[in-house]
Design a protein around this motif. Structure first.
Motif, short mmCIF file in Angstrom:
data_model
loop_
_atom_site.label_atom_id
_atom_site.label_comp_id
_atom_site.label_asym_id
_atom_site.label_seq_id
_atom_site.Cartn_x
_atom_site.Cartn_y
_atom_site.Cartn_z
N SER A 230 8.09 10.40 -26.86
CA SER A 230 7.49 9.45 -25.91
C SER A 230 5.97 9.46 -25.98
O SER A 230 5.31 8.76 -25.22
N ARG A 254 6.53 4.75 -21.25
CA ARG A 254 7.39 4.72 -20.07
C ARG A 254 8.15 3.40 -20.02
O ARG A 254 7.82 2.45 -20.74
N ASP A 342 6.83 16.93 -20.38
CA ASP A 342 6.95 15.64 -19.72
C ASP A 342 6.70 15.76 -18.21
O ASP A 342 6.21 14.83 -17.57
#
Length: 353
Positions: A230, A254, A342
């Motif tokens: 990510s 996101r 995260d």
């Protein structure tokens, strides 16, 4: 010859500062002689003595019997002094003067009793960290006086204790000793300021050098964290000497879109930690490199597990602050790895809201 308690204390402080300055001036040389480290030893001994004398001055001004081990009932001389104090309306009985300028066997309380009393009497003015610093100073003094000291990587902690002690002199003793300006003149205050400025820089460098390997391993763990799917477009700035991270900038993906994130790395010797902040200076994470928060591999070099502590409420970073990461009401704890990184990012994004 006359050497009153404050004159005595100031003299010890000046001697301690002189030895400390000599040690700092020669810190980066290859000199590992006893004479070189002897400068550090005598700075600890002298500054410790000054703290004891300054503390006894304050306690004596409150009540001179606080600093003496004396059985008033069985001591006729003391009873006579107390009688004269009452009859003549004096503030003190004069035991300190009598003990200093007469042949006698009056004994004063020891250093530990002194700082315990001053801590209890001035509990609103002395922090727990300051009290622990004064206690640690005594431990170093006793070790250096009666035994010696052996450490390859952790002797910088003596410097931290000395620095913190000098700050305590400035922040507490100068403010609470009666007529302090008669003793702490501009000259000695200037010397303390210059030494603290020099010592702060040198202490930080010694801490980095002593913990270079561990900090390198932590940086490598962060490298792996940045391999998260990510995260993309990673940019970073490294320290020139050690190539430690100074800043990291990247995009995190996101559902709502891409978010640009920048983390600042602060290497804090007084916290024994790497502190991550955002651009506004809010603390995002405190990566403690204290032994109790690290598990090393048994059969190979490197860190098997290390923990990061995140504040549960908004905390603005201050360079002179020691953060109590063991307080579970204020900090959460998580293992620093690719999966948990995260969470750090989520904390970052919350502070921006």
């Amino acid at each position: 010859m006359e050497l009153h308690i404050m004159d005595n204390g100031i003299n010890s402080l000046k001697v301690g500062l002189d030895f400390y300055n000599k040690f700092l001036d020669n810190l980066n040389s290859l000199d590992i002689s006893v004479d070189h480290y002897g400068n550090l030893k005598f700075s600890v001994i002298a500054i410790h003595n000054s703290i004891e004398l300054f503390t006894k001055k304050i306690l004596s001004d409150i009540n001179e019997f606080l600093i003496f081990k004396v059985d008033i009932e069985s001591d006729e001389a003391v009873c006579r002094m107390l009688h004269n104090q009452y009859i003549k309306g004096r503030k003190k009985a004069g035991l300190s003067y009598h003990a200093t300028f007469r042949e006698n066997d009056y004994k004063t309380i020891d250093y530990n009793k002194c700082i315990s009393l001053i801590n209890k009497i001035f509990k609103e003015n002395i922090t727990n960290r300051q009290y622990k610093t004064l206690d640690k100073l005594a431990q170093y003094r006793n070790t250096l006086t009666h035994l010696g000291y052996t450490s390859v990587y952790e002797w910088y902690k003596i410097l931290i204790t000395l620095n913190d002690t000098l700050y305590i002199i400035k922040e507490f003793y100068v403010k609470n000793i009666l007529n302090a300006d008669r003793y702490f003149d501009d000259s000695i205050m200037s010397i303390m300021d210059k030494i603290l400025e020099k010592a702060k820089k040198e202490t930080h460098e010694q801490w980095l050098a002593s913990n270079e390997l561990i900090i390198t391993w932590v940086n490598e763990i962060i490298d792996k964290c940045l391999e998260n799917k990510s995260i993309e477009n990673v940019e970073y700035k490294l320290d020139k000497e050690y190539e430690f991270y100074q800043t990291i900038k990247f995009q995190v993906i996101r559902k709502s879109g891409k978010e640009v994130i920048k983390l600042n790395f602060i290497y804090s010797e007084i916290n024994e930690a790497i502190i991550l902040t955002n651009e506004e200076g809010d603390i995002i994470s405190i990566i403690s490199i204290h032994d109790e928060n690290i598990k090393f591999f048994e059969e190979s070099d490197g860190i098997e597990r290390i923990y990061s502590f995140y504040p549960k409420k908004h905390i603005l970073y201050k360079s002179d602050e020691v953060y109590n990461i063991s307080n579970q009401n204020e900090y959460g704890k998580l293992e620093l790895n690719e999966q948990k990184f995260d969470v750090i990012i989520s904390k970052y994004m919350k502070t921006k809201m």
